[in-house]
Scaffold this motif. Structure first.
Motif, PDB file in Angstrom:
ATOM      1  N   PRO A  78      74.720  44.690  67.211  1.00  0.00           N
ATOM      2  CA  PRO A  78      74.613  43.377  66.566  1.00  0.00           C
ATOM      3  C   PRO A  78      75.395  43.346  65.252  1.00  0.00           C
ATOM      4  O   PRO A  78      75.407  44.324  64.497  1.00  0.00           O
ATOM      5  N   THR A  79      76.041  42.224  65.012  1.00  0.00           N
ATOM      6  CA  THR A  79      76.814  42.091  63.772  1.00  0.00           C
ATOM      7  C   THR A  79      76.180  41.099  62.800  1.00  0.00           C
ATOM      8  O   THR A  79      76.512  41.112  61.625  1.00  0.00           O
ATOM      9  N   ASN A  80      75.275  40.259  63.275  1.00  0.00           N
ATOM     10  CA  ASN A  80      74.629  39.275  62.414  1.00  0.00           C
ATOM     11  C   ASN A  80      73.596  39.968  61.537  1.00  0.00           C
ATOM     12  O   ASN A  80      72.665  40.597  62.035  1.00  0.00           O
ATOM     13  N   ARG A  81      73.741  39.880  60.244  1.00  0.00           N
ATOM     14  CA  ARG A  81      72.801  40.502  59.316  1.00  0.00           C
ATOM     15  C   ARG A  81      72.062  39.465  58.477  1.00  0.00           C
ATOM     16  O   ARG A  81      71.396  39.808  57.506  1.00  0.00           O
ATOM     17  N   ARG A  82      72.177  38.191  58.856  1.00  0.00           N
ATOM     18  CA  ARG A  82      71.514  37.129  58.096  1.00  0.00           C
ATOM     19  C   ARG A  82      70.032  37.051  58.436  1.00  0.00           C
ATOM     20  O   ARG A  82      69.645  37.222  59.581  1.00  0.00           O
ATOM     21  N   ASP A  84      67.495  34.323  58.729  1.00  0.00           N
ATOM     22  CA  ASP A  84      67.452  32.869  58.782  1.00  0.00           C
ATOM     23  C   ASP A  84      66.096  32.402  59.323  1.00  0.00           C
ATOM     24  O   ASP A  84      65.213  33.200  59.618  1.00  0.00           O
TER      25      ASP A  84
END
Length: 125
Positions: A78-82, A84
């Motif tokens: 996974p590259t999303n580190r947000r 939300d």
């Protein structure tokens, strides 16, 4: 999905289920005991979690030393580190369900596989 990938997925699932069964994590009372800090606290889940972090760390270390996975063309990292609203809502639903039922999805599926009535009630909800 190729036969080797399917067999690897099956073996991983069986190993995960066996680990849940041996550690007692398919028993919702044990999980709820871990969450009961003011009552009769059961620390066994903490040891299971520590073991899982250790195995995950070894897997991550092995991944960094490999050019590519054995059964796939590349690593799916996974590259999303947000953080939300969707992540927080999912985490809240997971935690509420875990606290009310004593099951999270992994042990519930394993419990369904062996016919635990509590797991069936969890899945029906």
């Amino acid at each position: 999905m190729t036969a080797p990938r399917l067999l690897a997925a099956l073996a991983s699932g069986l190993l995960f289920g066996l680990g849940l069964a041996l550690s007692g994590m398919m028993d919702p009372h044990r999980v709820l005991g871990f969450l009961d800090l003011a009552g009769t606290w059961d620390p066994s889940l903490a040891f299971v979690l520590a073991g899982a972090v250790g195995v995950s760390a070894l897997g991550t270390l092995a991944m960094t030393r490999m050019a590519q996975p054995i059964l796939a063309p590349d690593f799916a990292v996974p590259t999303n580190r947000r953080v939300d609203a969707r992540l927080l809502a999912g985490a809240a639903l997971f935690g509420i369900g875990w606290g009310l039922a004593g099951f999270c999805p992994g042990p519930a599926l394993a419990g369904l596989a062996i016919g635990l009535p509590e797991a069936g009630a969890f899945a029906a909800a």
